[in-house]
Scaffold this motif. Structure first.
Motif, PDB file in Angstrom:
ATOM      1  N   UNK B 248       0.683  -1.165   0.012  1.00 16.96           N
ATOM      2  CA  UNK B 248      -0.116   0.149  -0.038  1.00 16.96           C
ATOM      3  C   UNK B 248       0.892   1.241  -0.163  1.00 16.96           C
ATOM      4  N   UNK B 249       0.310   2.351  -0.610  1.00 16.59           N
ATOM      5  CA  UNK B 249       1.046   3.620  -0.614  1.00 16.59           C
ATOM      6  C   UNK B 249       0.019   4.674  -0.726  1.00 16.59           C
ATOM      7  N   UNK B 250       0.304   5.951  -0.256  1.00 17.90           N
ATOM      8  CA  UNK B 250      -0.922   6.934  -0.448  1.00 17.90           C
ATOM      9  C   UNK B 250      -0.189   7.876  -1.452  1.00 17.90           C
ATOM     10  N   UNK B 251      -0.862   8.303  -2.651  1.00 17.17           N
ATOM     11  CA  UNK B 251      -0.100   9.072  -3.489  1.00 17.17           C
ATOM     12  C   UNK B 251       0.006  10.513  -2.837  1.00 17.17           C
ATOM     13  N   UNK B 252      -0.828  10.889  -2.039  1.00 14.66           N
ATOM     14  CA  UNK B 252      -0.953  12.072  -1.453  1.00 14.66           C
ATOM     15  C   UNK B 252       0.183  12.501  -0.468  1.00 14.66           C
ATOM     16  N   UNK B 253       0.863  11.135   0.068  1.00 16.31           N
ATOM     17  CA  UNK B 253       1.951  11.339   1.128  1.00 16.31           C
ATOM     18  C   UNK B 253       3.154  11.500   0.195  1.00 16.31           C
ATOM     19  N   UNK B 254       3.373  11.001  -1.055  1.00 11.82           N
ATOM     20  CA  UNK B 254       4.579  11.198  -1.987  1.00 11.82           C
ATOM     21  C   UNK B 254       4.761  12.391  -2.648  1.00 11.82           C
TER      22      UNK B 254
END
Lengths: 555, 419
Positions: B248-254
Motif C-alpha cells: 500500500x501507498x498513499x499518493x498524497x504522501x508522496x
C-alpha cells in the motif's frame, strides 16, 4: 399523439413477417392496431421503399461497470482521437474503443439499437454498473449478475448444500444486484487465481474449495432453470483464448446434460491445435455441436481488426494474456472475494496469423450455425471490436463477395487454415432481424420488446435498402424509442431515457439471516447496505425498473 | 430523537458502514463506531441555511439566478473542489459541458501520481475484502494508514475472523519509509510492525532497489537511504514467500517531484512478484470526500479523469494544463465555481475572480464569495452514492436528518437550467 408509419417493408420475425409491406401505428409509446378510418393521424412518415425492423438489442456488450471505467481511464490517447462535440440535442463525450456513456447511447441509437445488456455485473459492483448505465441515454439496459467465483457460493458447494439453498442464494443475489440473468465467468477460476492457480480446466478443482468448474456450471444452470429465469445461464467458459480450448467447450456442452445454457463469445473458445503454428479453427466442430444441442445458444464475439481494449471479469486469463497488451499497459484486479477483472488493450492485426484466424473463426461460426434464433451478433464489445463495427460485420455476413475480398487480404497462412472461402451462405435481412431483435428479446425474456405487433413498445428502426449493407445498417433513416423519434438520417435529434430490465425470482426469506451473519463476519459492508433499492434507480429522476415475468408466470 | 444505524461514511474512504448516529433535530452525535475522521465530519454543525449574494441573505432562486448571470458572459469558467456525491458530479459535469468550463478535482495533484503510472503501464490491485480475508503480508510504503483512516487496521487486518487465514494476528506488517503515527498496526497479540524509516526523498531509490532485489538483480551498495540492503533483501524475500501480499501507498504522501515514478516502480514490482509463482496486489490509499467519486463519474461521462476541460465543446484531458489553481493564478480563467459538500475547511483558492461557492453549511471565508449557496452533505442531509478508496464499491449514503438544505445536484441543475 397517433403516429403512422406508412408503406414500409416490415421484417418482424417475432410475428413471422418476412419483408411484407405493412403500416405501423404508434400511440402513447406503443404499437397499436389500425385505429379505424375516422381517427386522426397526428404525424405520418412515408416509408415506401424503406426497410422496417424493431429496434436492435445487443444481448452482450460491456457498457457498464468498473472494468469499463478502468479501460476508459487507461486509454486517454484512444479518446483523444475521437472527440464528440456537444450539440443542441446531445452531450459531449469521447468515443472509440470504450466510449463515454452518453456517446455509447447516441452511437448505438444511431445504428438503430435501442437496448444493450451488460453481461458481467459483479454483485458488489452492481451499483456502479447501474449508475453508468443510468447515464447511457436512449437505450434500455439490463445486466447479468456474475456468480461462480464468489466465496459464498463456493463455500456452499464445498459444504454440499442442496440445490434449493443454492437457488435461494442465486435469486437473492439477482434481486440484490438488480439483474435479469445470471452469468458465470471462468467458473471458479477467478477465485482460483487468487490462490495462485494459473489455469483451471473443466474438471480441475479450485485448490481451496475442492470444487470444479463443471460442478459450478451444473448447479448454476439448474438454479436458473428451476427459478424460472428466462435467460439461460450465461457462460464465459474455461480456458478463454487457449489453443485447444474447443475440446473444453465441447465438453462443456456435453456436460450440461441438456440444461439451457448460453455460451458467450464462443469464438474465443473455439480453438484447435493443428497446423504449423499449433493454432487452428474449431468452428466447424463447435457449430456442429450447437446445431445438435437445442438447449445451447451462443453469441460469437467476433474479432475485427484494429485497436481495442479487452475488459473481462476473467482476471486469470487476462493476466495470462497481458503479454499481448498493445499498447503495453494493463490492469488486473482481485475484487471483494466475489470476482475480479482484467483490462488489456489489444490491437488485432490482419497480418497477424492468430488474429487473422480469430477473425475467420468468428465468421465460420456465424455461417455454420443453422438456426439464427440460437446465435447472436456480438463482438463482445469492446473485446473483439467496438460495437460501432456492427454494420461492417453485418456486411461480412450478408455479402459473400465482400467477405471473400476481405479474406484475400489477411495473413496468407490464416487463409489456408479457414474454410471460409468455401462457405456460400449469406444472411438474409430476416435472419439479421432474428439475431439482433426477435431472437435477442426472446433469449433475454423481454416482454413487449423486439417485435412490431400491436402491444409492443414502439422501438422501431427504419433503413433505406442498400446493397452495401454496411452503409445501410450504419445510418438508419429513423429510429423511434418508445414511440419518440430519436434519430433521423443516422444522427440523434432527440434524447430520452430508457428503462432497466430485471427479473424478480423468489427466495426463502430465512436465508437473509445467514447472509447477514456472513457479511458481518467476512465482508466489508452490511448486508442491508449491499442490496440495491428501487429508489436508487428513480431518485435521479430519469431511471425506471421494468420487471419481466418468470417462465410460467403470466404478466 | 432517533438513532440511525448502519450508517455508511463518505469521509474516511474505507467505507465504514456500521456507525450509529443519534439525531436530535438537526444535530448529530456519533454514538457507535466513530473515529477521529468520521465523528467530527458527521457532527459538524449547520450554520448557514440561507444562500448569500454579496454577503446578503437571499432566496435560493435569487442566488441561482445570480450564479447563472455571473457564468453567462464568461469565456473560461473553472469548476474546482468537485467534492460531492455521484448525482452532484453528474450535475457538475452537465453544467461544465453547458458552459465550457474546466473541471478539476481539488486533490488531483495527488491522484495524478497514481494516474500517470496507471496510464503509462497499468497495475495490479486489490480491494478491502481481499485484504481482510487473504492478505498475509502488508507492506506500507511511505504512508500512514491509521492517520488516513483510523479504523483501517481494526476493520481490515485485525478482524476476528477471516475466510482464508487461521489467525489474522499472524499477519506481518512492514513499514518502509515512514514510521506509523500510532499503534494501530500492532497486532492484537502485541506483535509490532517492522519499521524501516528513511527520508521521503530517499523513497524513490529505496523502492527501485527493492524491485531490483525482487527480480534477483545484484546490488553492490550496502545501504540505501540509511537502510541496509540486507534488510531490503529480507523484505523482498518475504514478498516472494508470502501467499498473498499487499503493498500500500498513499499518493498524497508522496509529495515530491516525479512521485509517479515511485508508484510505477512499486506497481511494476507487484507485477514482477506475480510472475514469481505467488500473488501480490497493490492497494492505493486515497479517495476520501468524493475524490474517487469525481474521477469515476468524470471517467464514464467524458472518458477522462476529473481534470478535464470542455472549452472546445468536447472533453479534453490534461493532467497539468487543466490545473485550475494554476489557471486562476495565471489569469487563464474568468470565473470560479467551487463545489465542496463534505468539508467546511476546504475553501476555494484565494482569487479576485467572480466566485460562486456551492459549499457545506458551516464553511467560512476570508473573502466573501459573490455567491454562496450552502448545501446538504451527502450521507447526512440527503441520500446519495460515494466511492470507496478501492474504487469497486459504491456505497449507498443515507439521509440522516431533515435539514431542508438542497443537494449539490439540486443547485447545480438549477444553475444549468437558468443558463
Amino acid at each position: 399523439m397517433l403516429i403512422k408509419l406508412t408503406g414500409g417493408t416490415v421484417y418482424d420475425p417475432a410475428s413471422g413477417i418476412d419483408g411484407k409491406k405493412q403500416d405501423i401505428y404508434i400511440k402513447d409509446g406503443r404499437i397499436v392496431n389500425q385505429p379505424g378510418p375516422d381517427v386522426q393521424i397526428d404525424k405520418e412518415y412515408d416509408l415506401s421503399g424503406k426497410v422496417v425492423m424493431s429496434g436492435a438489442i445487443d444481448m452482450h456488450t460491456h457498457i457498464g461497470g468498473g472494468k469499463g471505467n478502468i479501460a476508459r481511464t487507461l486509454l486517454p490517447e484512444d479518446h483523444r482521437m475521437d472527440p464528440v462535440h456537444r450539440t443542441d440535442a446531445t452531450r459531449s463525450g469521447t468515443g472509440h474503443a470504450m466510449p463515454s456513456t452518453f456517446v455509447t447511447g447516441y452511437r448505438y441509437a444511431e445504428m438503430g439499437y435501442t437496448a444493450g445488456f451488460e453481461p458481467a455485473v459483479l454483485a458488489v459492483n452492481a451499483r456502479q454498473a447501474h449508475m453508468e448505465m443510468a447515464d447511457i441515454p436512449i437505450l434500455d439496459k439490463g445486466g447479468y449478475v456474475m456468480l461462480g467465483s464468489d466465496d459464498y457460493l463456493l463455500r456452499m458447494l464445498t459444504a454440499k448444500k442442496d440445490q434449493k439453498a443454492i437457488n435461494d442464494y442465486v435469486a437473492w443475489t439477482l434481486q440484490a444486484a438488480k439483474g435479469i440473468g445470471i452469468k458465470v465467468v471462468n467458473p471458479g477460476g477467478i477465485s482460483a487465481f487468487k490462490f495462485n492457480q494459473r489455469k483451471l480446466d473443466l474438471d480441475e478443482k479450485n485448490s481451496h474449495y475442492g470444487v470444479s468448474p463443471r460442478e459450478i456450471l451444473q448447479v448454476l444452470a439448474t438454479a436458473v432453470k428451476q427459478l424460472g429465469i428466462t435467460h439461460p445461464l450465461h457462460v464465459h467458459g474455461c480456458n478463454l483464448g487457449v489453443p485447444g480450448n474447443m475440446n473444453t467447450t465441447l465438453d462443456t456442452i456435453q456436460g450440461i446434460g441438456g440444461l439451457p445454457m448460453h455460451l458467450t463469445h464462443i469464438q474465443f473458445h473455439s480453438y484447435g491445435t493443428e497446423g504449423d503454428f499449433k493454432f487452428s479453427s474449431g468452428a466447424a466442430q463447435i457449430a456442429e455441436a450447437v446445431n445438435r444441442n437445442k438447449n445451447i445458444t451462443i453469441d460469437v464475439g467476433q474479432v475485427l481488426f484494429g485497436q481495442t481494449v479487452t475488459a473481462s471479469g476473467d482476471n486469470m486469463r487476462q493476466h495470462a494474456n497481458h503479454k499481448h497488451a498493445s499498447p503495453n499497459k494493463w490492469v488486473c484486479m482481485d475484487i471483494e472475494c466475489d470476482a475480479g477483472c482484467g483490462v488489456v488493450p489489444f490491437k488485432y492485426k490482419d497480418q497477424n496469423f492468430v488474429n487473422a484466424l480469430q477473425w475467420a473463426i468468428g465468421l465460420e461460426t456465424f455461417l455454420l450455425v443453422d438456426d439464427p434464433w440460437r446465435i447472436f451478433l456480438t463482438t463482445d464489445h469492446p473485446n473483439g471490436a467496438p460495437f460501432t463495427s456492427y454494420p461492417h460485420l453485418i456486411r461480412l455476413l450478408m455479402d459473400k463477395s465482400f467477405r471473400n475480398d476481405m479474406l484475400a487480404t489477411i495473413h496468407p497462412e490464416a487463409q489456408k487454415m479457414t474454410t471460409l472461402a468455401s462457405i456460400d451462405r449469406e444472411y438474409s435481412l430476416q435472419e439479421i432481424a432474428i439475431m439482433t431483435r426477435a431472437g435477442a428479446a426472446r433469449l433475454i425474456g423481454l416482454q413487449d420488446r423486439g417485435g412490431l405487433s400491436a402491444g409492443n413498445w414502439a422501438d422501431i428502426t427504419v433503413y433505406t435498402d442498400n446493397a452495401d449493407r454496411e452503409k445501410m445498417f450504419a445510418k438508419p433513416d429513423y429510429v423511434f424509442k418508445d414511440g419518440e423519434l430519436v434519430v433521423r438520417d443516422g444522427t440523434v435529434v432527440h434524447s430520452k431515457w430508457g428503462t432497466t430490465h430485471i427479473v424478480k425470482p423468489d427466495w426463502d426469506p430465512s436465508i437473509e439471516k445467514d447472509l447477514q451473519k456472513y457479511f458481518d463476519r467476512f465482508l466489508t459492508m452490511k448486508v442491508g447496505n449491499f442490496k440495491i433499492s428501487d429508489d436508487e434507480f428513480t431518485d435521479i429522476g430519469r431511471g425506471s425498473l421494468t420487471a419481466h415475468p418468470l417462465k410460467g408466470e403470466v404478466a | 430523537m432517533i438513532e440511525v444505524t448502519e450508517v455508511p461514511s463518505p469521509f474516511c474512504g474505507i467505507g465504514t458502514d456500521d456507525l450509529t448516529i443519534r439525531v436530535d433535530g438537526v444535530s448529530l452525535k456519533v454514538v457507535e463506531n466513530g473515529c477521529p475522521v468520521n465523528t467530527p465530519a458527521f457532527e459538524q454543525a449547520i450554520t448557514d441555511t440561507s444562500p448569500r449574494v454579496d454577503g446578503k441573505d437571499v432566496s435560493l432562486d435569487a442566488a441561482v439566478a445570480k450564479a447563472a448571470a455571473l457564468l453567462k458572459g464568461t469565456n473560461q469558467p473553472v469548476i474546482g473542489g468537485c467534492a460531492t456525491d455521484v448525482n452532484g458530479m453528474r450535475a457538475l459535469l452537465a453544467l461544465a459541458d453547458r458552459c465550457g468550463a474546466v473541471v478539476d478535482n481539488m486533490n488531483f495533484n495527488a491522484t495524478r501520481r497514481n494516474l500517470l503510472a496507471l496510464q503509462d503501464s497499468g497495475w495490479m490491485t486489490t480491494t478491502l475484502a481481499e485484504v481482510k480475508n487473504r492478505c498475509d503480508l502488508f507492506l506500507v510504503v511511505g504512508a500512514d494508514p491509521e492517520s488516513f483512516a483510523p479504523r483501517f487496521f481494526e476493520r481490515y487486518l485485525w478482524n476476528q475472523e477471516s475466510m482464508f487465514l487461521e489467525d489474522t494476528g499472524n499477519r506481518e506488517v512492514i513499514y518502509l519509509g515512514k514510521a506509523p503515527s500510532g499503534n494501530a498496526s500492532t497486532s492484537p497479540k502485541g506483535q509490532k510492525a517492522q519499521v524501516f524509516e528513511c527520508g521521503m526523498e530517499d523513497l524513490p531509490e529505496l523502492v527501485a532497489v527493492l524491485r531490483a532485489l525482487v527480480k534477483g538483480q545484484p546490488i553492490r551498495a550496502e545501504s540505501v537511504g540509511g537502510i541496509a540492503v540486507a534488510d531490503l533483501q529480507g523484505i523482498a524475500d518475504k514478498l516472494k514467500a508470502a501467499g498473498y501480499s499487499v503493498v500500500t501507498w498513499a499518493a498524497s504522501a508522496l509529495s515530491y517531484d516525479q512521485a509517479e515514478l515511485t508508484v510505477q516502480t512499486l506497481s511494476e514490482m507487484i507485477k514482477d512478484i506475480n510472475d514469481l509463482n505467488t500473488r501480490c496486489s497493490g492497494l492505493p490509499l486515497g479517495g476520501k470526500e468524493g475524490d474517487q467519486t469525481a474521477n469515476q463519474v468524470c471517467g464514464w461521462t467524458t472518458g477522462y479523469p476529473a481534470r478535464t476541460r470542455f472549452s472546445k465543446g468536447f472533453p479534453e484531458y490534461d493532467p497539468y494544463l487543466n490545473d485550475i489553481e494554476v489557471m486562476t493564478a495565471n489569469g487563464e480563467a474568468d470565473a470560479l465555481v467551487w463545489v465542496q459538500a463534505f468539508n467546511v475547511n476546504a475553501v476555494p483558492p484565494a482569487t479576485d475572480l467572480p466566485t460562486i461557492v456551492i459549499g457545506r453549511s458551516g464553511m467560512t471565508f476570508a473573502k466573501e464569495p459573490d455567491v454562496f449557496i450552502p448545501v446538504g452533505t451527502p450521507g447526512i442531509d440527503h441520500a446519495g452514492h460515494a466511492y470507496r478508496m478501492d474504487n469497486v464499491v459504491a456505497i449507498r449514503l443515507k439521509k440522516c436528518r431533515d435539514s431542508g438544505l438542497p443537494s449539490t445536484s439540486d443547485v447545480l441543475n438549477a444553475i444549468e437550467q437558468a443558463l
